[in-house]
Scaffold this motif. Structure first.
Motif, PDB file in Angstrom:
ATOM      1  N   CYS A  78       0.813  -1.217   0.000  1.00  0.00           N
ATOM      2  CA  CYS A  78       0.000   0.000   0.000  1.00  0.00           C
ATOM      3  C   CYS A  78       0.846   1.265   0.000  1.00  0.00           C
ATOM      4  N   GLU A  79       2.125   1.190   0.374  1.00  0.00           N
ATOM      5  CA  GLU A  79       2.998   2.371   0.333  1.00  0.00           C
ATOM      6  C   GLU A  79       4.077   2.253  -0.733  1.00  0.00           C
ATOM      7  N   GLY A  80       3.890   1.349  -1.673  1.00  0.00           N
ATOM      8  CA  GLY A  80       4.792   1.293  -2.808  1.00  0.00           C
ATOM      9  C   GLY A  80       5.662   0.055  -2.848  1.00  0.00           C
ATOM     10  N   LEU A  81       6.734   0.129  -3.640  1.00  0.00           N
ATOM     11  CA  LEU A  81       7.640  -0.998  -3.815  1.00  0.00           C
ATOM     12  C   LEU A  81       8.519  -1.170  -2.579  1.00  0.00           C
ATOM     13  N   ALA A  82       8.714  -2.384  -2.171  1.00  0.00           N
ATOM     14  CA  ALA A  82       9.604  -2.664  -1.046  1.00  0.00           C
ATOM     15  C   ALA A  82      10.995  -2.135  -1.369  1.00  0.00           C
ATOM     16  N   GLY A  83      11.576  -1.382  -0.431  1.00  0.00           N
ATOM     17  CA  GLY A  83      12.919  -0.845  -0.614  1.00  0.00           C
ATOM     18  C   GLY A  83      12.969   0.529  -1.255  1.00  0.00           C
ATOM     19  N   ASP A  84      11.836   1.027  -1.778  1.00  0.00           N
ATOM     20  CA  ASP A  84      11.823   2.362  -2.367  1.00  0.00           C
ATOM     21  C   ASP A  84      11.597   3.392  -1.269  1.00  0.00           C
ATOM     22  N   VAL A  85      12.344   4.496  -1.314  1.00  0.00           N
ATOM     23  CA  VAL A  85      12.319   5.490  -0.241  1.00  0.00           C
ATOM     24  C   VAL A  85      12.046   6.867  -0.829  1.00  0.00           C
ATOM     25  N   GLN A  86      11.275   7.673  -0.110  1.00  0.00           N
ATOM     26  CA  GLN A  86      11.028   9.062  -0.489  1.00  0.00           C
ATOM     27  C   GLN A  86      11.596   9.973   0.596  1.00  0.00           C
ATOM     28  N   ALA A  87      12.221  11.058   0.169  1.00  0.00           N
ATOM     29  CA  ALA A  87      12.876  11.950   1.128  1.00  0.00           C
ATOM     30  C   ALA A  87      11.880  12.886   1.803  1.00  0.00           C
ATOM     31  N   ASP A  88      11.057  13.558   1.028  1.00  0.00           N
ATOM     32  CA  ASP A  88      10.127  14.550   1.559  1.00  0.00           C
ATOM     33  C   ASP A  88       8.724  13.979   1.508  1.00  0.00           C
ATOM     34  N   ARG A  89       8.298  13.413   2.618  1.00  0.00           N
ATOM     35  CA  ARG A  89       7.015  12.725   2.645  1.00  0.00           C
ATOM     36  C   ARG A  89       5.822  13.685   2.605  1.00  0.00           C
ATOM     37  N   ARG A  90       6.079  14.982   2.662  1.00  0.00           N
ATOM     38  CA  ARG A  90       4.970  15.929   2.508  1.00  0.00           C
ATOM     39  C   ARG A  90       4.453  15.926   1.075  1.00  0.00           C
ATOM     40  N   VAL A  91       5.321  15.681   0.120  1.00  0.00           N
ATOM     41  CA  VAL A  91       4.942  15.806  -1.297  1.00  0.00           C
ATOM     42  C   VAL A  91       5.165  14.523  -2.092  1.00  0.00           C
ATOM     43  N   HIS A  92       5.793  13.520  -1.505  1.00  0.00           N
ATOM     44  CA  HIS A  92       6.018  12.248  -2.190  1.00  0.00           C
ATOM     45  C   HIS A  92       5.691  11.109  -1.224  1.00  0.00           C
ATOM     46  N   GLY A  93       5.259  10.006  -1.765  1.00  0.00           N
ATOM     47  CA  GLY A  93       5.017   8.828  -0.952  1.00  0.00           C
ATOM     48  C   GLY A  93       3.700   8.894  -0.194  1.00  0.00           C
ATOM     49  N   GLY A  94       3.418   7.837   0.543  1.00  0.00           N
ATOM     50  CA  GLY A  94       2.144   7.713   1.240  1.00  0.00           C
ATOM     51  C   GLY A  94       1.159   6.894   0.425  1.00  0.00           C
ATOM     52  N   ILE A  95       0.031   6.614   1.025  1.00  0.00           N
ATOM     53  CA  ILE A  95      -0.927   5.690   0.420  1.00  0.00           C
ATOM     54  C   ILE A  95      -1.438   6.194  -0.930  1.00  0.00           C
ATOM     55  N   ASP A  96      -1.702   7.499  -1.045  1.00  0.00           N
ATOM     56  CA  ASP A  96      -2.238   8.024  -2.304  1.00  0.00           C
ATOM     57  C   ASP A  96      -1.162   8.355  -3.324  1.00  0.00           C
TER      58      ASP A  96
END
Length: 232
Positions: free
Chosen positions: A36-54
């Motif tokens: 639900c939060e993407g590919l295993a091992g993939d990381v986002q730096a600024d979670r305000r504008v990248h990443g998360g369920i949507d």
């Protein structure tokens, strides 16, 4: 239906800005879990504008790289799938043909388009070239985010196909074009805010702008940045 290339990556430090970025991705060599939060091992730096369920998964239209290379020939060799930080690359889909709320099947996973990606200053940093992010915003070459409806193990070479389009769906290009207008019609913004499947953050942005426009009559609308600008 198209076969996908998948990309994933960790964080890279931007020393002169005191920040990190997850824009540098590597091709995924084998099967990887998509949750639900993407590919295993993939990381986002600024979670305000990248990443998360949507914003679990980012796709960029492979055809957009040709248009970027025409505009920036000096970096054409760098403009390859995966280089702009996307997780998914596939031919045959772009901002004109993909709608908010579209449901896709990737291998055995199901995904739903939730919003366009607002271009970020880190794109310019990635290519060491000013103006790439601005052109992406001006021409609507944004790519898009998915939420994951059903997770699965996926891999490069899996088929990607659109399997459902909701009634009243709005194309990514249509949404972006109205959003960029200097004084868009408030009723149109309201209609777009109700697009099925649209991320709640975008719904709020659209309705906030409706309220501003109706409260300020003929006054000049505030400048609306279409990309996340470099911090100062």
């Amino acid at each position: 239906m198209a076969e996908v290339l998948l990309f994933s990556g960790g964080l890279t430090r931007i020393a002169d800005q005191g920040q990190s970025t997850g824009i540098w991705k590597c091709a995924v060599a084998g099967p990887v879990r998509l949750g639900c939060e993407g590919l295993a091992g993939d990381v986002q730096a600024d979670r305000r504008v990248h990443g998360g369920i949507d914003k679990a998964l980012h796709q960029y239209a492979a055809e957009n790289y040709r248009r970027l290379a025409e505009a920036f020939p000096a970096i054409a060799a760098q403009l390859l799938p995966g280089s702009i930080g996307e997780n998914v690359s596939a031919g045959g889909f772009d901002e004109d043909s993909v709608c908010i709320g579209d449901v896709f099947r990737l291998g055995r996973a199901r995904l739903q388009v939730s919003q366009p990606r607002s271009p970020c200053w880190k794109i310019d940093h990635r290519y060491a070239t000013d103006g790439v992010a601005r052109l992406i915003g001006e021409q609507g070459l944004t790519g898009w985010y998915y939420r994951v409806l059903d997770g699965a193990v996926v891999c490069s070479g899996d088929p990607l196909e659109m399997i459902d389009r909701l009634p009243g769906a709005v194309s990514l290009a249509g949404l972006w074009q109205v959003w960029r207008q200097h004084r868009p019609d408030p009723a149109t913004l309201e209609r777009l805010s109700a697009a099925p499947g649209l991320n709640t953050g975008w719904q709020k942005k659209l309705l906030d702008r409706v309220r501003w426009l109706r409260a300020n009559g003929d006054r000049s609308a505030p400048v609306d940045a279409t990309f996340h600008s470099r911090p100062r």
